[in-house]
Design an enzyme around this catalytic site. Sequence first.
Site, mmCIF file in Angstrom:
data_model
loop_
_atom_site.group_PDB
_atom_site.id
_atom_site.type_symbol
_atom_site.label_atom_id
_atom_site.label_comp_id
_atom_site.label_asym_id
_atom_site.label_seq_id
_atom_site.Cartn_x
_atom_site.Cartn_y
_atom_site.Cartn_z
ATOM 1 N N GLY A 80 103.601 75.769 114.311
ATOM 2 C CA GLY A 80 103.095 77.138 114.182
ATOM 3 C C GLY A 80 104.106 78.139 114.712
ATOM 4 O O GLY A 80 105.287 77.822 114.867
ATOM 5 N N GLU A 105 104.809 75.547 85.666
ATOM 6 C CA GLU A 105 104.814 74.350 86.502
ATOM 7 C C GLU A 105 106.002 73.441 86.148
ATOM 8 O O GLU A 105 106.639 72.874 87.033
ATOM 9 C CB GLU A 105 103.467 73.609 86.330
ATOM 10 C CG GLU A 105 103.320 72.321 87.102
ATOM 11 C CD GLU A 105 103.512 72.457 88.602
ATOM 12 O OE1 GLU A 105 103.565 73.581 89.122
ATOM 13 O OE2 GLU A 105 103.644 71.406 89.258
#
Length: 596
Positions: free
Chosen positions: A100, A469
């Site tokens: 984090g 994609e």
Amino acid sequence: MCGIIGHAGRADRTLDVLLAGLEGLEYRGYDSAGVALANGDLDVCKREGEIEMLQRAVDPGLGGPVGIGHTRWSTHGPPSDANAHPHTDCSGDVAVVHNGIIENYDELKAKLREAGHEFDSDTDTEVVPHLIEDALAGGASPEEAFRSAVARLEGSYALAAVFAGSEALLATRSGSPLVLGVGDDAAYLASDVPAFLEYTDRVVYLEDGEFARLESGTWSVTDASGARLDKSVSRVEWDAEETAKSGYDHYMLKEIHEQPRALRKCLRGRVDELTGTVNVEALEGLEADAVQFVACGTSYHAALYGAQTLRAAGVRAQAFLASEYATSPPPISDGTLVVGITQSGETADTLAALRRAKGRGVETLALTNVVGSTAARECDRTLFIRAGPEIGVAATKTFSSQVVAANLLSASLAERGDAREVVEALRDLPGQVQEILDSSRAEEVADRFVDSDGYFFIGRGYHHPVALEGALKMKEITYRHAEGFPAGELKHGPLALVTDRTPVFAVVTGDGEEATKTVGNVKEVEARDAPVVAVTDGASEVERYADEVLSIPETHPRVAPVLANVQLQLVAYYVAAELGRSIDKPRNLAKSVTVE
Ligand code: F6R
């Protein structure tokens, strides 16, 4: 992204568990790794580079009843031994690993420096062991010191700490995942289940603000005030076999080949083939006037597909990039359902968008692969795609399963539509994917075009997300330039880049208006000497203008994109394999992106 593993149990097993756990986390992407084992002292070893570098450097005789390990994906400071985790305090008695970002680390670091603390790294994490050190110096116990340090942090974190002379491993989370593993004589801690799946499938998910203590093979969880919580132990369905390569050269190839099974699992018990009806328990009673999808990357492509599918079923629907939605949300009305599509369930941008939607008082639905993930726990409802663990950084089988799950959502909300035909096509889909896997010419096509300057992908309607994609897969694992466009857009600019060294992959199925128009676009690129690879069911005349053909079986127009995409996954894979790329762990990328 960064990964955490922890172990509390037999002292002579800790190092092995940590190193194996780090290998189990490799797929998340990392640039350095390290371990800390607590015994009477604290032994820390960390290295920039692959886990192999750490394995070579670490003393194999190290032991300790508790230990923590970490794979780092740089955010503050470049990859280096010094910036690798664990980080320690001035005395070397406290070691901390962190996932984090600690947003107020600058301010904390300045204060700690004033108080005489010295820092060895550029990281935000290093403030934590020093804050703990300060509290310990004031007479606090390790647990009190850990809690008081955590109370001063702002940002997102999963944290774990061990202490010289203590048999306790302490951990907490806020906005970044942590899960405990419950073994017979050991307790584990990880940011992600595959890190300890070899030892146990019994898990306890930590929630934000909860604290875990692992000691002598046992575990307990408390809240911020220290009150003990009665947490339930659940079983994960994945087993260690599913997270192994099983003879394939890469996880990506294995996962491409797992698609027939993944799709069957996604559909099982949810569709009635006889009546053509869809009955998904998680969606029972669901109503929505409008749907907003939020997602990133490959999942965003599934969201674009999902929005089209819903619109075809008479429901107002739009797809948004989660990172944009989180900061500039569109107008929303009361009856809107916000659907977060996220394989991992941990993508920070998608979670931020979903939280933003929740804050506006509307219902949220997570469409995810990971049971117990943050998205699954925070949303009002969850539709699991049941693709099984996906280890390769490039999403493959989860995209196909997301697309199928989007059809289940669409059928559940449909105002009108052709559910019966779609259900029939979905029933045949796993077998058709298998046909492609058994007969694809993708390897030959890849070989022919491996030395190209770049790759373009075009498709219309449901094939537009497939074009995007196809290009994303190509660029992320081959490091070659690739772009996807709605077929009609090519002539509005990108055509300037098209040459005889830029193959154009054109996805064309059926023989309707969309196919006819895309064939027109194919003629435009052919006239510029670009090689054309048609991905087609053979219903249109596109093959006449193509240099190569990748065939797919005929099916319902809504289901054809999954089949076309499998061919494009294989092409990207084989180009990357021929270029010798790091296919499962492409440079700079991470499996679950837990920073915004
Ligand atoms: C590409 C890829 C990424 C992810 C994106 C969102 O192959 O894997 O683009 O799709 O980071 O991840 P999830 O689906 O976990 O939210």
